[in-house]
Design a protein around this motif. Structure first.
Motif, mmCIF file in Angstrom:
data_model
loop_
_atom_site.group_PDB
_atom_site.id
_atom_site.type_symbol
_atom_site.label_atom_id
_atom_site.label_comp_id
_atom_site.label_asym_id
_atom_site.label_seq_id
_atom_site.Cartn_x
_atom_site.Cartn_y
_atom_site.Cartn_z
ATOM 1 N N ARG A 46 2.236 -4.630 1.857
ATOM 2 C CA ARG A 46 1.486 -3.435 1.421
ATOM 3 C C ARG A 46 0.175 -3.830 0.735
ATOM 4 N NH1 ARG A 46 3.789 1.632 1.550
ATOM 5 N NH2 ARG A 46 5.860 1.669 2.465
ATOM 6 N N SER A 50 -3.983 -3.437 2.138
ATOM 7 C CA SER A 50 -4.547 -2.348 1.321
ATOM 8 C C SER A 50 -6.047 -2.180 1.520
ATOM 9 C CB SER A 50 -4.212 -2.565 -0.154
ATOM 10 O OG SER A 50 -4.803 -3.763 -0.603
ATOM 11 N N LEU A 102 -7.362 1.385 6.000
ATOM 12 C CA LEU A 102 -6.859 2.750 5.859
ATOM 13 C C LEU A 102 -6.288 3.266 7.173
ATOM 14 C CD1 LEU A 102 -9.791 4.304 3.795
ATOM 15 C CD2 LEU A 102 -7.541 3.590 2.935
ATOM 16 N N TYR A 155 1.837 4.527 6.751
ATOM 17 C CA TYR A 155 2.019 3.073 6.575
ATOM 18 C C TYR A 155 3.460 2.581 6.743
ATOM 19 C CZ TYR A 155 -2.624 3.646 4.471
ATOM 20 O OH TYR A 155 -3.930 3.985 4.244
ATOM 21 N N VAL A 156 4.460 3.462 6.645
ATOM 22 C CA VAL A 156 5.860 3.017 6.666
ATOM 23 C C VAL A 156 6.112 2.162 7.903
ATOM 24 C CG1 VAL A 156 8.266 3.756 6.747
ATOM 25 C CG2 VAL A 156 6.598 5.086 5.435
ATOM 26 N N PRO A 158 -5.230 7.404 0.106
ATOM 27 C CA PRO A 158 -4.164 6.485 -0.277
ATOM 28 C C PRO A 158 -4.072 5.297 0.677
ATOM 29 C CG PRO A 158 -3.278 8.690 0.198
ATOM 30 C CD PRO A 158 -4.749 8.729 0.477
ATOM 31 N N THR A 159 -3.862 4.116 0.110
ATOM 32 C CA THR A 159 -3.615 2.926 0.926
ATOM 33 C C THR A 159 -2.102 2.689 0.983
ATOM 34 O OG1 THR A 159 -3.536 1.288 -0.836
ATOM 35 C CG2 THR A 159 -5.722 1.949 -0.091
ATOM 36 N N ALA A 160 -1.720 1.607 1.625
ATOM 37 C CA ALA A 160 -0.295 1.273 1.730
ATOM 38 C C ALA A 160 0.321 1.020 0.351
ATOM 39 C CB ALA A 160 -0.111 0.041 2.610
ATOM 40 N N VAL A 161 -0.518 0.669 -0.626
ATOM 41 C CA VAL A 161 0.008 0.362 -1.964
ATOM 42 C C VAL A 161 0.415 1.642 -2.702
ATOM 43 C CG1 VAL A 161 -0.580 -0.604 -4.219
ATOM 44 C CG2 VAL A 161 -1.273 -1.789 -2.129
ATOM 45 N N THR A 174 1.160 4.515 -1.306
ATOM 46 C CA THR A 174 2.056 5.365 -0.522
ATOM 47 C C THR A 174 3.504 4.901 -0.690
ATOM 48 O OG1 THR A 174 0.268 5.612 1.077
ATOM 49 C CG2 THR A 174 2.455 6.306 1.786
ATOM 50 N N PRO A 175 4.388 5.811 -1.102
ATOM 51 C CA PRO A 175 5.785 5.400 -1.275
ATOM 52 C C PRO A 175 6.494 5.207 0.061
ATOM 53 C CG PRO A 175 5.539 7.726 -1.790
ATOM 54 C CD PRO A 175 4.165 7.211 -1.481
ATOM 55 N N ASN A 176 7.653 4.609 -0.007
ATOM 56 C CA ASN A 176 8.476 4.448 1.191
ATOM 57 C C ASN A 176 9.244 5.750 1.400
ATOM 58 O OD1 ASN A 176 9.548 3.158 3.384
ATOM 59 N ND2 ASN A 176 10.069 1.322 2.236
#
Lengths: 160, 789
Positions: A128, A132, A135, A141-142, B714-717, B719-721
């Motif tokens: 993650r 980062s 985008l 992203y999951v 929001p980036t991957a950081v 964003t929650p799972n």
């Protein structure tokens, strides 16, 4: 406008061309070489759609001049397939549904390629943070994280 | 859907088929608008206004024209010669293509430069000299509505104020009476700020006019190519662009989310430039232009009131809204619905009395009011109801889940007539909420919260139990610029039993090439892998209104099923001919007709397709194809129950989404993998406005965060799972029992997050916080309540 002759290794083939000093690397790749897999999303190096590898490092080609790549090797999404076989990252994105509109995908894959090169077995947290700078507006992203995990596993098996 | 009707080889509905479109995207071979290169193509760049409101005193193009490689500088005065300087919006308002005397918002298009390449065009933009006389901008709609506010739309003859429209629905008197008689009334002002869809691909086009044939081809980033063709014909018919000579091609699209529905001035200028110069012209905006000038979403100021009995039975809902539309109403709602489907605001609750009214105003901000992955203002409505339900729970000292359970429309009440006029098709809200509570361990979380609160730790649990309304829509009520909101499928079966199908919709990442093929595979038994899906070329695809508002599955998906049924009807005749029995003696089973009582006598769809071209019955037309235009009898009403858990650092006010469980019900599912992917994306576009995104303007109308360095996605950081699951309550009126899904999570997630943060702070006396809820906002609240030094 001054002109410069650059010689750049693109996906294993050396290209020599005369370019304007101000031509951005992303425009050179997309417009001079007609390799349009590298995309432009923001112009401020914030989105990562233009990410490529330069001498093995992931860089954002919208904020580099072409002349900065002179004498270097550049790898784009078009260079990821080998012998007609998808790279494990490409395969992972397909298997794990890591892409929707596909616009961020090439940049994500190129960024992930360097990530796995440096850290072949990253944790979810490291993945993650590692992506980062790229985008994605579609996937949340999951499944991108899962796609990179898929590739990491496959590449480790292949290396073993 | 519990059981699969098809094998993995056929891959009909319910299979998680891997996407067909991936093959090109994975290799960098997608073809997006900016990838289109035509011989002799020129590049366009746009001069934009630095002021939010100003008179244009002069535009001097001499220095720009003197730059080698510059072909033309197009101004409003140039377009005026062709009467193309104004255009209609999709809401029948008017919008400047290029101004002749006044600019109305910062970054408005002022002139366009056409040059040999993008660098020369950018140089020329800098060389265009514009003299402005700035005026005081009106940025706040509450100032715009004042009687002494300057009238902004002086182009509209006789206009004496900045009011655009008033809209209301519901029973005002019965609602008033219910409020007067209620035991408890709660009220909050809820603001949903201006945000931007910010798809990673910006907008653009390549317009190519071929003078010899008089034919215009436009490759463009549009979610609705057919509607665009008709609009171009209507707007430019007087200069000779006739609809049969206009071809709109929507190639691969890098995300749409509603932002690629409107017609932006840049498209029109590029078309005009190509017609005037006789060469292809490419225009692709950069990110700043995209954020600063393309249509925004939301910007609703809502005053929300809810009345209930002392036991918590909701009696009445009343919402009064002020809508800021910027300088023109350029939303993309159905004609009869200036506020979209806002009247879904009674949500999932059985509230007998409701009234809502809205007034829209002009300001000196960019035009719009389009979606942000939300079907027509549903997000605003659901945020209002889901927030006020929590406010009521707090007032009554009731658990918010318990209060929701008490007031849900019950499963046996469907089809349900809402107080504001909708007929909800199907639902089982208690089941979805119970599943969400069980999945997340709700009771244990409440215990944990009580323990943490006693120790001074901040933890919140937020719920959102929303109802969506999608699938516009039935022709009696739904049109855009008069064009009814049906959608279409044209299906052809080839002699070898393979197929091609074309649609009036246009995928922007939703995976139509896969899911439509699966629908046809389900209905015909032809493997989905052998069904080619095409969209986006108006010369080849049947007419349709495009893809937005989660309408593709409810409309075009249904059209696919209906077209397949027509093909099957003809296939039955051919099978009867081949088997020498009457049609009535045949039974259909996926992929074949067989003789009743004698299943060994059968003909597969592939046998029948071959016969349709080689051995068709005399008196029957050869070939095997069908077209269907599907006019839905009703909308569909997906729903969901979301629970969010947040932890807030009491010292830094940092907000961490610890868990987020999303239970969605979108009826029968075509491809579970794709549905889950859509939900992940939708949830992230719910998180984004809840915690990060807002377009911010100062009092002079300057945008303060018009680029990706300042407008935070929001980036991957961050964003929650996401944890997802589903219930399945089929739509009773849709041929496949499907409902549409992509926008539900964007509707449902923001109130769940807001409710969780407010819940974490409720013991301090906090009742409401407007999104985006940032650490700074939380820190301010903590400081105000004396909880931090």
């Amino acid at each position: 406008m001054s002109k410069h002759t650059v010689s750049i290794d693109i996906n294993g083939t050396t290209v020599t061309k005369e370019v304007d000093s101000r031509m951005l690397l992303v425009h050179f790749i997309r417009e001079e070489l007609q390799m349009t897999g590298t995309h432009i999303g923001c112009d401020t190096s914030s989105c990562g759609a233009c990410t490529i590898l330069m001498n093995g490092r992931s860089v954002k080609s919208c904020t580099l001049y072409t002349v900065q790549a002179n004498g270097k090797s550049v790898k784009t999404i078009e260079g990821m397939e080998e012998g007609g076989a998808l790279h494990p990252l490409q395969e992972g994105f397909h298997e794990e549904h890591g892409l929707q509109c596909g616009f961020c995908t090439p940049g994500m894959i190129m960024r992930a390629a360097e990530l796995l090169e440096k850290n072949p077995n990253p944790s979810e947290e490291e993945i993650r943070w590692g992506i980062s700078g790229n985008l994605c507006r579609c996937t949340g992203y999951v499944n991108i994280v899962k796609a990179i995990q898929y590739a990491a596993e496959k590449m480790q098996k292949e290396a073993a | 859907m519990s059981e699969l009707k098809t094998t993995p080889e056929v891959c009909g509905m319910g299979h998680s088929m891997k996407r067909k479109e991936d093959a090109r995207f994975l290799r960098g071979q997608g073809k997006y608008t900016d990838d289109v290169v035509l011989p002799g193509m020129l590049h366009m760049d746009i001069v934009r206004s630095p002021y939010a409101y100003a008179k244009i005193k002069s535009i001097n193009t001499d220095a720009a024209m003197a730059i080698p490689g510059v072909h033309a500088v197009i101004t409003g005065d140039v377009l005026k010669q062709y009467n193309l300087h104004w255009m209609p919006t999709l809401m029948s308002d008017t919008q400047m293509v290029l101004p002749t005397d006044t600019v109305m918002y910062q970054s408005q298009e002022v002139a366009a430069v056409i040059a040999d390449d993008r660098y020369i065009a950018a140089d020329a933009v800098e060389a265009v000299e514009v003299e402005y006389e700035p005026m005081q901008a009106v940025v706040d709609p509450f100032k715009s509505m004042q009687s002494d506010a300057p009238v902004l739309r002086t182009d509209k003859e006789g206009k004496t104020d900045n009011h655009i429209w008033h809209w209301e629905t519901g029973d005002k008197d019965s609602t008033e009476k219910a409020f007067q008689n209620a035991d408890v009334v709660v009220k909050e002002n809820v603001y949903l700020p201006r945000i931007h869809v910010a798809s990673i691909e910006t907008c653009g086009c390549v317009a190519s006019f071929e003078p010899a044939e008089g034919k215009l081809t436009v490759y463009m980033t549009t979610q609705a190519p057919h509607a665009i063709r008709t609009v171009v014909a209507l707007v430019a018919g007087h200069v000779g662009l006739s609809e049969e000579k206009i071809r709109i091609i929507s190639p691969d699209i890098g995300g749409g989310f509603g932002g690629k529905v409107p017609v932006y001035p840049g498209y029109v200028i590029a078309i005009a430039a190509s017609v005037v110069i006789g060469k292809p012209v490419k225009w692709v905006e950069d990110r700043s232009e995209n954020l600063q000038a393309d249509s925004f979403a939301r910007d609703y100021h809502m005053s929300v009131e809810l009345a209930s009995s002392s036991s918590g039975k909701m009696e009445a809902l009343r919402i009064k809204t002020v809508a800021d539309h910027g300088y023109t109403d350029a939303a993309a709602n159905p004609s009869k619905y200036p506020a979209g489907m806002f009247s879904i605001c009674t949500g999932s609750y059985d509230i007998k009395n409701a009234f809502t009214e809205m007034d829209a105003y002009y300001t000196n901000k960019p035009p719009g009011g389009v979606a942000y992955r939300c079907s027509f203002r549903v997000t605003e409505a659901i945020h209002a109801i889901e927030r006020i339900v929590d406010v009521l729970a707090q007032k009554l000292d009731r658990d918010p889940a318990d209060l929701r359970m008490q007031n849900f429309i019950q499963p046996e009440a469907f089809p349900y007539q809402s107080a504001l006029g909708w007929e909800y098709d199907s639902g089982d809200y208690p089941r979805a909420l119970k599943l969400a509570m069980d999945t997340i361990g709700y009771d244990d979380l409440r215990k944990e919260q009580a323990e943490k609160r006693a120790k001074g730790e901040l933890m919140g649990i937020g719920l959102s139990t929303f109802t969506e309304v999608v699938g516009a829509g039935p022709s009696k009520d739904f049109d855009i610029l008069g064009i009814k909101m049906f959608d279409s499928c044209e299906l052809r079966i080839h002699p070898t039993g393979k197929a091609i199908a074309r649609f009036g919709t246009k995928s922007q990442g939703q995976g139509h090439e896969t899911t439509y093929a699966q629908i046809l595979a389900e209905e015909l038994g032809i493997p989905a892998a052998h069904i080619q899906i095409e969209e986006g070329d108006t010369d080849t695809a049947p007419y349709g209104l495009g893809t937005y508002a989660s309408r593709s599955t409810p409309t075009a998906g249904a059209a696919a099923a209906k077209a397949a049924h027509k093909v099957r009807d003809k296939a039955r005749k051919i099978a009867a001919h081949l088997l020498e029995v009457s049609e009535e003696d045949l039974e259909w089973e996926v992929g074949k007709f067989y003789v009743k009582g004698s299943p060994e006598q059968s003909k597969t769809i592939q046998d029948i397709a071959f016969a349709a071209y080689t051995n068709h019955p005399q008196g029957l037309e050869a070939g095997l194809e069908a077209t269907h235009y599907y006019d839905p009898p009703n909308l569909t009403f997906p729903f969901g129950s979301y629970i969010c858990v947040v932890d807030i650092d009491p010292k830094t006010a940092e907000i961490k989404v610890r868990r987020f469980v999303a239970i969605d019900d979108c009826g029968n599912i075509i491809n579970p993998m794709i549905v889950e992917g859509q939900i992940h994306g939708g949830l992230t576009q719910g998180l984004a406005p809840a915690m990060y995104e807002e377009l911010i303007y100062d009092e002079d109308g300057n945008i303060l965060n018009g680029n990706f360095m300042d407008y935070l996605l929001p980036t991957a950081v961050e964003t929650p799972n996401w944890e997802t699951d589903r219930t399945v309550t089929p739509s009773p009126h849709h041929p496949l029992g499907a409902k549409g899904v992509a926008e539900s999570p964007t509707v449902g997630a923001p109130p769940a997050i807001a409710n969780a943060v407010v819940d974490a702070l409720s013991h301090l006396g906090v009742e409401n916080m407007d999104i985006p809820i940032t650490p700074y906002k939380v820190w301010q609240v903590l400081k105000e309540k004396g909880a931090v030094a």
